[in-house]
Write an enzyme that holds these catalytic residues in place. Structure first.
Site, PDB file in Angstrom:
ATOM      1  N   LYS B  10       0.835  -1.208   0.000  1.00 54.50           N
ATOM      2  CA  LYS B  10       0.000   0.000   0.000  1.00 54.50           C
ATOM      3  C   LYS B  10       0.868   1.257   0.000  1.00 54.50           C
ATOM      4  CE  LYS B  10      -3.402   2.146   3.086  1.00 54.50           C
ATOM      5  NZ  LYS B  10      -3.939   3.020   2.066  1.00 54.50           N
ATOM      6  N   LYS B  15       7.665   1.218   1.358  1.00 50.31           N
ATOM      7  CA  LYS B  15       8.365   0.432   0.320  1.00 50.31           C
ATOM      8  C   LYS B  15       9.723   1.032  -0.033  1.00 50.31           C
ATOM      9  CE  LYS B  15       5.065   0.786  -2.639  1.00 50.31           C
ATOM     10  NZ  LYS B  15       4.127   1.433  -1.706  1.00 50.31           N
ATOM     11  N   LYS B  41       6.776   9.945  -8.513  1.00 55.35           N
ATOM     12  CA  LYS B  41       7.323  10.879  -7.517  1.00 55.35           C
ATOM     13  C   LYS B  41       8.847  10.854  -7.499  1.00 55.35           C
ATOM     14  CE  LYS B  41       5.288   9.432  -3.676  1.00 55.35           C
ATOM     15  NZ  LYS B  41       4.461   8.263  -4.084  1.00 55.35           N
ATOM     16  N   ASP B 126      -0.116   1.779  -5.718  1.00 51.89           N
ATOM     17  CA  ASP B 126      -1.342   1.390  -6.372  1.00 51.89           C
ATOM     18  C   ASP B 126      -1.051   1.056  -7.827  1.00 51.89           C
ATOM     19  OD1 ASP B 126      -3.212   1.942  -4.158  1.00 51.89           O
ATOM     20  OD2 ASP B 126      -2.327   3.936  -4.366  1.00 51.89           O
TER      21      ASP B 126
END
Lengths: 370, 263
Positions: B10, B15, B41, B126
């Site tokens: 998520k 991560k 990003k 996602d």
């Protein structure tokens, strides 16, 4: 870090890489091609290619396909194609829609496991040069071992040259090129016959792209006939080498050559194969420089803008193109007479004989009356 | 062939922190490591580069560069090779297509993803469209890891990722718990891992040191090498490098998932 020179803006729509991939698959004797995308994508060419005996079908992706992916549709169509057409060679070609959403053509092939070669081309129409679609199709054919490394490299070099030809004097040479019908065929044929009747020395050059030669050759044939009738000296050159290129191009070169011979037209110089139109002009130019610099006029059919001006600039030039946007660049190069054979390409699909051209017919008619 | 792994989980679950600390820990052990940041990003490798931002593949492509490997691969902590794919501003264009294009480019021009011992793909939380699974679909990932905490929503996301992996017939090589301090967390995640047919590889305790180091532009491996948390990452790194058995996960139904978070 080398910065690529920013490519100049070109506003008129140009040939599509997807379509280029489709035609390449046809040249590779593919039996059925599946377009993975919306039903209307490449409609016109998909239809025309059927004239050449290649089946073109689509997975018909719709709004829900865009959202949820088209894997299942591709599997379904692939299975149907195998069952219905029993093809020996299959192509799967991407489209803008399927490539943007990240469809993986290979997944369907892995799932269906056809026992014939499948050429997968992950192409969309967003490449500046449509030759990219040809290269991508050839790369996949190479991976399937359908063509040799040597043929691949040869084609790649030709395509690079083709792109350069278009950038220099072709459809990619200007920000906007207005389409034009060119000069009146009646007037141009009249002037050409005048020169022939005066006994002026002329070059009659066919430098056509692949199957378009089936119609362009008709013009060269008509010029040869008129020259014979009035006893004028004409030197014929053609890119009809039957020993180079993909199977279809060789076949077509042989067919046209045989028909021209049968109709009594002698080809004095073979300047290359049917896929060598980007470089055959250079060969023609070299021969002209060596032997025919003092000639009075030249008729150039097919891709006239691929012939360098150096050795022909003092001749009266008659060029015949099938590109309405090619008129302005040819005039700018110094061709006095530019004739457009409109919608030539569709008429040269699915044929194995020379097809009558408007300009050829005009020339014959006027020559008969003269 | 190098070990090629992707870490899923998520958004915001950690991560990138996990990926960069594992990368640094592997580099400490002498492995050649490459990290590919797949998030628009472009913040996956920043703590391996002392806070420095590197040009992304998409940035260079937009400027019309003729991209060479040396333009996009940067040496970070102990020679870790860092690549950021980048992407458009939020709400513009198509980030998924960006990943597809960048992955094809990498395959074509980069030795960093072949001539190495470990490649880590740090993928966005996602997987909203086809483009975000390009590394897997293009055959560049052969092991997947799922990162989650013991809370319901991250587990829900982890379970969803397992659905995706099983559809792609991709093996799951382990579950990593990044603790958010939920009660009974290690048991919950361990049980979840077992039930989907995998196992809990590491329990990373919540430690403010991770954030402190990141703020300074470092991994804990580099800035606090003797800390407990650095030890946890080293252990995880070793277990990633030495194990290679994976199984296609069997996702749970939602009712079972809710039940699990109550144990």
């Amino acid at each position: 870090m080398p910065v690529k020179q920013k490519e100049p803006l070109i506003m008129h729509p140009r040939p599509s890489s997807i379509v280029a991939a489709l035609y390449t698959l046809r040249d590779l004797d593919t039996d059925v091609v599946i377009l993975h995308g919306p039903p209307g994508c490449c409609f016109k060419h998909a239809r025309l290619l059927e004239e050449d005996g290649m089946r073109v079908v689509t997975t018909s992706l719709d709004e829900s396909g865009f959202v949820f992916g088209g894997h299942d549709s591709l599997v379904e169509v692939l299975e149907k194609v195998i069952e219905r057409f029993k093809p020996k060679r299959i192509g799967i070609v991407g489209t803008c829609a399927s490539m943007i959403i990240g469809e993986e053509l290979h997944e369907a092939v892995t799932q269906v496991q056809p026992d014939v070669p499948v050429i997968e081309v992950e192409v969309h129409a967003g490449y500046r040069d449509n030759t990219k679609g040809v290269i991508m199709a050839l790369e996949s054919a190479l991976a399937c071992r359908i063509i040799s490394e040597a043929e691949f490299e040869r084609q790649k070099a030709l395509l690079k040259e083709a792109t350069m030809v278009e950038k220099r004097h072709g459809a990619a040479s200007k920000e906007y090129l207005a389409p034009s019908r060119g000069d009146l065929k009646f007037k141009v044929a009249g002037r050409l016959l005048e020169l022939i009747k005066e006994g002026k020395k002329g070059l009659n050059i066919l430098n056509a792209k692949k199957e378009t030669a089936f119609m362009f050759a008709d013009i060269n044939l008509a010029v040869d006939e008129a020259a014979k009738k009035f006893g004028s000296r004409i030197v014929n050159m053609a890119n009809l080498d039957e020993n180079v290129g993909l199977p279809k191009n060789r076949r077509n070169a042989r067919e046209i050559r045989e028909e021209l011979t049968q109709k009594g037209m002698e080809l004095h110089h073979i300047i290359g194969g049917l896929d060598e139109y980007p470089i055959a002009g250079n060969t023609a130019s070299r021969i002209i420089g060596e032997k025919y610099q003092d000639f009075d006029f030249a008729v150039i059919t097919g891709v006239p803008h691929a012939l360098p001006m150096d050795n022909i600039k003092n001749m009266e030039l008659f060029s015949i193109t099938n590109g309405p946007r090619q008129v302005a660049p040819l005039k700018e190069m110094g061709h006095q007479h530019v004739v457009v054979e409109i919608d030539l390409h569709p008429k040269t699909l699915g044929v194995s004989h020379i097809v009558e051209s408007e300009f050829g017919a005009t020339l014959r008619e006027m020559s008969r009356d003269a | 062939m190098p070990k090629q792994i992707a870490i899923y989980g998520k958004g915001g679950i950690g991560k990138s922190s996990t990926a960069s600390n594992v990368a640094a820990a592997c580099a400490d052990e002498g492995y050649r490591v490459t990290i590919i940041g797949c998030d628009p990003k472009s913040d996956s490798s920043i703590t391996l580069l002392r806070g420095r931002r590197i040009p992304t593949i998409m940035d260079l492509m937009r400027e019309g560069m003729d991209i060479k490997e040396e333009d996009i691969v940067f040496n970070g902590y102990k020679g870790v090779k860092c690549v950021e794919i980048g992407g458009p501003e939020p709400g513009i264009g198509c980030a998924g297509r960006g990943i597809i294009v960048a992955i094809s480019l990498l395959k074509k021009i980069s030795k960093a993803i072949e001539d190495t011992d470990l490649v880590i793909y740090d993928v966005p939380g996602d997987i909203v469209c086809g483009g975000f699974v390009a590394p897997v679909k293009k055959g560049l990932v052969n092991e997947a890891y799922v990162l989650t905490s013991g809370e319901y929503m991250p587990l829900y996301a982890a379970n969803n990722i397992c659905k995706g992996l099983s559809r792609l017939e991709m093996t799951l090589n382990g579950v990593i718990c990044n603790s958010r301090g939920a009660p009974n967390e290690e048991n919950i995640v361990s049980e979840f891992a077992k039930e989907i047919g995998s196992q809990l590889l590491a329990f990373i305790p919540k430690d403010v040191l991770v954030q402190t180091c990141e703020r300074e532009g470092f991994s804990v491996i580099e800035n606090a090498p003797d800390s407990n948390i650095a030890g946890v990452y080293r252990k995880l790194a070793r277990s990633i490098m030495t194990r290679n058995e994976g199984k296609i996960p069997v996702p749970l139904d939602d009712a079972r998932l809710r039940e699990l978070t109550r144990i």
